[in-house]
Design an enzyme around this catalytic site. Structure first.
Site, mmCIF file in Angstrom:
data_model
loop_
_atom_site.group_PDB
_atom_site.id
_atom_site.type_symbol
_atom_site.label_atom_id
_atom_site.label_comp_id
_atom_site.label_asym_id
_atom_site.label_seq_id
_atom_site.Cartn_x
_atom_site.Cartn_y
_atom_site.Cartn_z
ATOM 1 N N LEU A 77 -36.102 14.827 -51.911
ATOM 2 C CA LEU A 77 -35.897 14.528 -50.418
ATOM 3 C C LEU A 77 -36.268 12.524 -50.738
ATOM 4 O O LEU A 77 -35.599 11.883 -49.819
ATOM 5 C CB LEU A 77 -36.080 14.700 -49.401
ATOM 6 C CG LEU A 77 -35.688 16.199 -49.696
ATOM 7 C CD1 LEU A 77 -36.474 16.390 -47.624
ATOM 8 C CD2 LEU A 77 -34.455 16.707 -48.775
ATOM 9 N N ARG A 78 -36.934 12.742 -51.717
ATOM 10 C CA ARG A 78 -37.462 10.986 -51.683
ATOM 11 C C ARG A 78 -38.385 10.301 -50.391
ATOM 12 O O ARG A 78 -38.117 9.258 -50.927
ATOM 13 C CB ARG A 78 -36.133 10.634 -52.130
ATOM 14 C CG ARG A 78 -35.334 11.352 -53.334
ATOM 15 C CD ARG A 78 -36.396 11.656 -54.530
ATOM 16 N NE ARG A 78 -36.733 10.417 -55.479
ATOM 17 C CZ ARG A 78 -37.775 10.144 -56.505
ATOM 18 N NH1 ARG A 78 -38.238 11.291 -56.893
ATOM 19 N NH2 ARG A 78 -37.976 9.485 -57.250
ATOM 20 N N ASN A 108 -43.118 15.246 -54.710
ATOM 21 C CA ASN A 108 -44.293 14.195 -55.670
ATOM 22 C C ASN A 108 -43.323 12.926 -55.112
ATOM 23 O O ASN A 108 -42.554 12.719 -55.431
ATOM 24 C CB ASN A 108 -43.505 14.686 -57.099
ATOM 25 C CG ASN A 108 -41.794 14.868 -56.730
ATOM 26 O OD1 ASN A 108 -40.988 15.195 -55.704
ATOM 27 N ND2 ASN A 108 -41.103 14.633 -57.944
ATOM 28 N N HIS A 193 -43.212 23.771 -63.197
ATOM 29 C CA HIS A 193 -42.032 23.023 -63.826
ATOM 30 C C HIS A 193 -42.151 24.087 -65.519
ATOM 31 O O HIS A 193 -42.854 23.476 -65.687
ATOM 32 C CB HIS A 193 -41.883 22.255 -63.021
ATOM 33 C CG HIS A 193 -41.033 21.147 -65.029
ATOM 34 N ND1 HIS A 193 -39.819 21.613 -64.628
ATOM 35 C CD2 HIS A 193 -41.614 20.340 -64.761
ATOM 36 C CE1 HIS A 193 -39.222 20.451 -66.049
ATOM 37 N NE2 HIS A 193 -40.051 20.298 -66.118
ATOM 38 N N ASP A 319 -32.461 21.542 -56.759
ATOM 39 C CA ASP A 319 -32.530 21.128 -57.957
ATOM 40 C C ASP A 319 -31.931 18.839 -57.225
ATOM 41 O O ASP A 319 -32.753 18.343 -58.481
ATOM 42 C CB ASP A 319 -32.259 21.765 -58.758
ATOM 43 C CG ASP A 319 -33.385 20.567 -60.028
ATOM 44 O OD1 ASP A 319 -34.856 20.687 -59.598
ATOM 45 O OD2 ASP A 319 -34.134 20.561 -60.939
ATOM 46 N N GLY A 338 -32.129 13.625 -63.579
ATOM 47 C CA GLY A 338 -32.187 14.324 -62.596
ATOM 48 C C GLY A 338 -30.759 14.272 -61.943
ATOM 49 O O GLY A 338 -29.871 13.426 -62.435
#
Lengths: 440, 322
Positions: A77-78, A108, A193, A319, A338
């Site tokens: 979602l940043r 992250n 991952h 993703d 991405g």
């Protein structure tokens, strides 16, 4: 913003003449659904125009599909830290249009979600935004630096639904062993991952003829299965629960298939690009098709489809990884990896149904029930009476052309730009509130 | 004249981004024109005004004295105005992006941009954002079309043809744009290409480009018409591709003994700059009978004149509209 995204008040609603896809009862039949305020009070074939009690606002769906809202178990979602690429609000709008009602966000961000305050921040922001339900993965290691484990128990108690190190491989065997073994006491799940970091260093696409022709450094598809095989040993050793995210190669499917047969507690998901595209999408240095893991060969793509069909691959996740234009309009090796995924998740997944690899119910199950079960969500991915009225209504056949500039995500980086596809979300409801209505 | 047919009557592309996509006729057209300039360059009257009034910008993101000088000289001999911009990698990081630089230069209306960049695909990306002719002077490990063309011209001058030759390309294939462009050109023109290198320097699936692969130098050079050595690009290597320079020279450096396996009249080529004692022994590099390394440099100017002429003339005809 679009007038389509707004909350109509909750209340008493009835949907009738739906193609009711119930992944818990595993039924696909004509029926209806009754909602009172935020809760499903009845669903099934016996909900018809005649049987709807007094006081319900009736909507005739004329055969459109009705399913639990999608549970997307891997998205970025940043926010906080990268709000120029996406925020919880823009992600929520994008998810609403995609029929996603529950999002599990990667840790992250900046700061990394590695403490209780971070988990609570996301929960508070998501409540305020009032769109999709947002849960988070806690980081496995502090600062996702791959050294010491975080306060996993406290994170779990605060609401972190599982643990991962974002887009990084948990490469230290010792760290992964400790995380698997420690989290077992509260039935925690670790998400990996799977990409052996030394083998994939500096690489920007799948190795092979195309990488050689384009002069790009390639990562061997074996980097994925090598990581998986090592990790399976650690699962065996610790008895922990491990989930492999976005698997992309045929070898990975094969190895996980065997491990499941042996009874190991492992699961995995994949994302639409890996069953809908192959490495040829990066010809001409198309950076929008630069992903991590990279798009693979056509043989791998077919193996992923087969793995979904035979149940080896448990779930499909978007993703969702928003990147702004400046991160993508660069020489291929420098461009960020991405793709955004919420708004293409359902239609691309429906290709599995249209191409007759899976039934519609099977596709929906991988988007709803299985991720909810993996994450131990009792109230999501279901149409059971008494659960939250998080539902999606869609037309599985409606054709349209994907145009990222119409996306509600802040970022437009989609490898599916211009693709002709079938299947559109008509309505999305969260807790009984209609947060998206197509064409409204 | 080649069995691949006559030269094309015109060059139909707005740019020269690579050898990929060029027909034998188009390659022959460039080489014929370059041959004309090669003769002219040896005469007293080296310059012309065919590109008078045109502006050529050399935009180099990697240091290269040789190629930059060659392009500068080529443009000046055609009467064009030349500007050289050497952009260090460090200033790129803090400064504007590749696309911003392209847009800025484009606003100054040049007729041609000659670009070298460390990343594969960067020159193509830039060509999509400008409306002048773009000439790829080397992008990452992808292509270096004028190098392959100058190699071809050198070969043609000595062997009289570009078909039915056996060419061994030896050394650091993995990091070489020169190798990729040469494979494409030589295959297009009907020659056989062998790659000779230790396995770590052979990129994955390169056999699919229609080449034969050898790890043993003596075997690989057997009966070759051309021995093309590549520079070992230690600066591009991440990790251990070769154990040591000494070991590399021992097994894969070109010396008299290994060269004896090739045909007696085999040419020795090298795109430069040479690492003497690493991939090539000075004795063979400087052998005036066999080595055409200096002639390659000479043909470089001629080939770049031909390419600039064709591209700028196309650009003038279309006014920058593709």
């Amino acid at each position: 913003m679009s007038p389509a995204i707004r909350a109509k008040g909750a209340g008493k609603k009835a949907f009738i003449n739906a193609r009711l896809l119930d992944p818990v009862k595993q039924t696909d039949k004509t029926g209806g659904l009754l909602i009172e305020d935020d809760t499903i009070i009845k669903s099934g074939a016996d909900v018809t125009e005649m049987s709807v009690p007094e006081g319900f606002e009736i909507t005739d769906l004329n055969g459109a599909c009705l399913a639990p809202g999608l549970v997307d178990m891997r998205a970025q979602l940043r926010e906080p830290g990268f709000e120029h690429q996406e925020t919880i609000e823009t992600a929520g709008k994008s998810a609403a249009i995609g029929g996603v009602t529950t999002i599990i966000a990667l840790p992250n961000t900046d700061p990394v979600i590695d403490d209780v305050a971070g988990v609570e921040f996301i929960a508070r922001r998501a409540r305020k935004v009032g769109l999709a339900k947002v849960f988070v993965y806690g980081a496995v290691s502090k600062g996702i630096e791959g050294r010491e484990i975080t306060e996993m128990g406290l994170l779990h108690q605060a609401g972190a639904v599982a643990f991962c190190d974002g887009v990084k491989t948990i490469s230290s065997a010792r760290l992964l062993r400790q995380a698997l073994s420690y989290s077992a006491f509260f039935d925690g799940m670790i998400v990996q991952h799977p990409e052996e970091p030394e083998l994939s260093k500096g690489a920007s696409m799948n190795s092979g003829e195309l990488a050689t022709r384009l002069g790009l450094s390639g990562v061997s598809p074996l980097a994925e299965v090598i990581q998986i095989e090592r990790d399976l040993r650690l699962v065996e050793m610790t008895g922990g629960r491990l989930h492999f995210a976005h698997i992309s190669t045929g070898e990975s499917v094969e190895v996980i298939r065997k491990a499941k047969k042996r009874g190991l507690k492992v699961t995995c998901d994949t994302a639409p690009p890996y069953f809908a595209l192959n490495e040829n999408a990066v010809s001409d240095y198309r950076t929008f098709a630069k992903l991590s893991p990279p798009l693979r060969s056509e043989d791998d793509r077919q193996a992923i489809v087969a793995g979904l069909a035979d149940g080896t691959i448990d779930a499909i996740a978007s993703d969702h990884n928003p990147q702004d234009a400046d991160s993508k309009r660069l020489p291929f090796a420098q461009a960020a990896a991405g793709a955004v995924g919420f708004e293409t998740l359902l239609p691309i997944a429906l290709e599995l149904y249209h191409n007759e690899h899976m039934s519609l119910l099977e596709v929906i199950t991988k988007l709803t029930r299985t991720p909810a079960e993996l994450l131990r969500f009792k109230g999501a991915g279901t149409l059971n009476e008494g659960t939250a009225a998080d539902i999606v209504i869609f037309d599985p056949d409606r054709p349209w052309k994907i145009d990222p500039y119409q996306f509600h995500s802040k970022s437009k980086n989609s490898p599916f730009d211009g693709r002709l596809t079938q299947g559109r979300v008509l309505r999305t409801l969260i807790d009984g509130r209609e947060i998206f209505t197509e064409g409204a | 004249m080649s069995v691949m047919g006559p030269a094309a009557d015109h060059y139909p592309h707005p740019h020269l981004l690579g050898i990929e996509g060029l027909t034998p006729g188009e390659i022959t057209l460039i080489l014929d024109r370059a041959q004309h300039y090669a003769e002219k360059n040896r005469s007293a009257d080296k310059t012309s005004n065919i590109l008078s009034g045109a502006t050529v910008v050399n935009l180099f993101y990697e240091n290269s004295t040789r190629t930059l000088t060659s392009f500068e000289l080529a443009a000046k001999r055609l009467g064009a105005d030349v500007i050289n911009m050497t952009v260090g990698t460090s200033s790129v990081k803090k400064g504007e992006t590749l696309i911003d630089t392209a847009m800025t230069l484009n606003a100054m209306n040049p007729d041609a941009l000659v670009v070298r960049h460390g990343d594969s695909g960067a020159v193509k990306l830039l060509s999509e954002k400008v409306n002048c002719a773009v000439l790829n002077a080397g992008d990452g490990r992808h292509e270096h079309p004028t190098q392959a063309l100058l190699d071809a011209l050198t070969i043609r001058r000595h062997k009289g043809r570009l078909h039915r030759l056996t060419v061994a390309i030896c050394g650091d294939i993995a990091h070489s744009r020169v190798a990729r462009s040469n494979i494409l050109l030589l295959n297009t023109m009907g020659s056989r290409v062998r790659l000779v290198a230790p396995p770590t320097l052979i990129p994955s699936k390169i056999d699919r480009m229609g080449v034969e692969i050898f790890h043993d130098m003596e075997e690989g050079l057997k009966d070759c018409d051309i021995v093309m050595m590549l520079r070992l690009q230690l600066e591009r290597m991440e990790g251990s591709f070769i154990p040591s320079v000494r070991e590399y020279f021992h097994f894969h450096g070109l010396d008299r003994a290994k060269l004896a396996n090739a045909k007696p009249d085999a040419l020795i080529m090298h795109p430069g700059p040479m690492n003497r004692g690493v991939e090539i022994d000075s004795e063979v590099a400087d052998d005036v009978e066999r080595s055409v390394i200096r002639e390659q440099v000479e043909m470089g100017v001629a080939v770049r004149m031909a390419a600039l002429e064709l591209l700028v003339q196309n650009h003038r005809k279309t006014g920058g509209q593709p």
